[in-house]
Scaffold this active site. Structure first.
Site, PDB file in Angstrom:
ATOM      1  N   CYS A 112      18.284  43.368  -2.892  1.00 19.57           N
ATOM      2  CA  CYS A 112      18.147  42.418  -1.778  1.00 19.57           C
ATOM      3  C   CYS A 112      17.052  42.822  -0.786  1.00 19.57           C
ATOM      4  O   CYS A 112      16.638  42.021   0.042  1.00 19.57           O
ATOM      5  CB  CYS A 112      19.473  42.272  -1.045  1.00 19.57           C
ATOM      6  N   HIS A 238      18.675  39.376   6.041  1.00 12.97           N
ATOM      7  CA  HIS A 238      19.129  39.047   4.690  1.00 12.97           C
ATOM      8  C   HIS A 238      20.472  38.324   4.805  1.00 12.97           C
ATOM      9  O   HIS A 238      21.339  38.722   5.573  1.00 12.97           O
ATOM     10  CB  HIS A 238      19.263  40.338   3.877  1.00 12.97           C
ATOM     11  N   ASN A 268      24.289  34.215  -1.031  1.00  9.55           N
ATOM     12  CA  ASN A 268      23.395  35.377  -1.051  1.00  9.55           C
ATOM     13  C   ASN A 268      22.419  35.225  -2.223  1.00  9.55           C
ATOM     14  O   ASN A 268      22.817  35.329  -3.379  1.00  9.55           O
ATOM     15  CB  ASN A 268      24.251  36.644  -1.192  1.00  9.55           C
TER      16      ASN A 268
END
Ligand code: UT7
Length: 311
Positions: A112, A238, A268
């Site tokens: 990520c 994020h 996500n």
């Protein structure tokens, strides 16, 4: 010499998977997913669609918005944990699909945090004078590596791509001003995906480390840029969990309107989450040219980092 963001693009597959759809296949509920994660729906790629396929429209848009053509791109960098193949890189496939003129092309594996890592790598190539225009894409098809029978991870991830073009500029005080990037491989087991297997995550453990690491990296990046949070127009974290975003905002003492979130619509999307969020924040008028932004990410590795830039 500095590197400024000259174009933004995004693409998400049209297929929407809502929490109510998940209720039909898993022992879960819209109420649990909404309160524990903030997610309401996510996008899912088609069976045939790979990371380079969803990166393509996002990249075309970013290149066009930069006022360039694919032939002007010197390097293609794709941040992804769900590449088309082990090799060649997704970046090679993407450069070919775009019709670029034999650019340097490679993928970044930093989960990520891949987009944050990529910004710094692209920035270094430009400030060194080696390249003038770099395409950086976060592109993920996590739906392919999610275990659809595991309710603790299946409800969280989604597919999507966000792209930026970084261009050489001589404008002062613009572009990437500071970057802090870290890793700690001793915690690899918290969030990982063995080759050919499905993703595994120890959520609660990851949750705590995410907040602390993003807070520390963000403070350090601000310090290195000689700026304070008052100077920042928007923080783009994020999009892993709305509770992580809210806890980070609380620790940094940030008012709600200074933190961007679109997790309710996409879940996500790993390395794609920051460029997708940046794209939507810009389109919504949440920042404009000349504004200072703080980007921060956390993910498998463990990896984490923060970037301060002037758009
Ligand atoms: O992107 C990079 C990094 N990733 C992250 O930062 C993710 C960080 N972690 C998280 O976002 C959260 O830990 C999760 C959303 C994954 C989980 O939330 P949580 O509040 O930490 O829940 P938990 O794992 O502690 O589970 C609480 C309960 C458990 O039941 P018991 O043991 O209390 O009976 C789980 O079995 O919730 C249960 N549960 C669910 N229930 C309904 C777990 N997943 C679900 C589900 N639906 N989908």
């Amino acid at each position: 010499m500095r590197a400024k963001i000259s174009g933004l693009g995004m693409y998400v597959p049209p297929r929407v998977l809502t929490n109510f759809d998940l209720e039909k296949i898993l022992d879960t509920s819209d109420e649990w997913i909404t309160t524990r994660t903030g997610i309401k729906e996510r996008r899912i790629a088609e069976e045939w669609e790979r990371a380079s396929d969803i990166a393509l429209p996002a990249s075309k848009e970013a290149i066009e918005k930069a006022g360039l053509t694919p032939k002007d791109i010197d390097a293609v960098i794709v941040a992804t944990s769900t590449p088309d193949m082990t090799f060649p890189s997704t970046a090679c496939f993407l450069a070919d699909k775009l019709g670029c003129n034999k650019p340097m092309a490679f993928d970044i594996s930093a989960a990520c945090s891949g987009f944050i890592y990529g910004l710094t790598i692209a920035n270094s190539f430009i400030t060194s004078g080696q390249f003038s225009n770099i395409l950086l894409v976060g592109a993920e098809v996590f739906s392919k590596i999610v275990d659809w029978s595991d309710r603790s991870t299946a409800v969280i991830f989604g597919d999507g791509a966000g792209a930026v073009v970084l261009t050489k500029t001589e404008e002062e005080d613009t572009g990437i001003l500071s970057a802090v990037m870290k890793s700690d491989g001793s915690h690899w087991g918290s969030l990982h995906c063995p080759v050919g297997e499905k993703l595994k995550m120890r959520g609660r453990e990851t949750f705590k480390m995410a907040i602390k690491s993003m807070e520390t990296a963000s403070k350090k990046a601000l310090e290195e840029a000689n700026l304070s949070l008052e100077d920042i127009s928007l923080v783009i974290p994020h999009q892993a969990n709305i509770r992580i975003i809210n806890a980070l905002a609380e620790r940094l003492n940030l008012p709600d309107d200074k933190v961007f979130s679109n997790i309710h619509r996409y879940g996500n999307t790993s390395a794609a989450s920051i460029p997708i969020a940046m794209y939507e924040a810009y389109e919504e008028g949440r920042f404009k040219k000349g504004d200072y932004l703080l980007l921060t990410a956390f993910g498998g590795g463990l990896t984490w980092g923060s970037v301060v830039l002037r758009y």
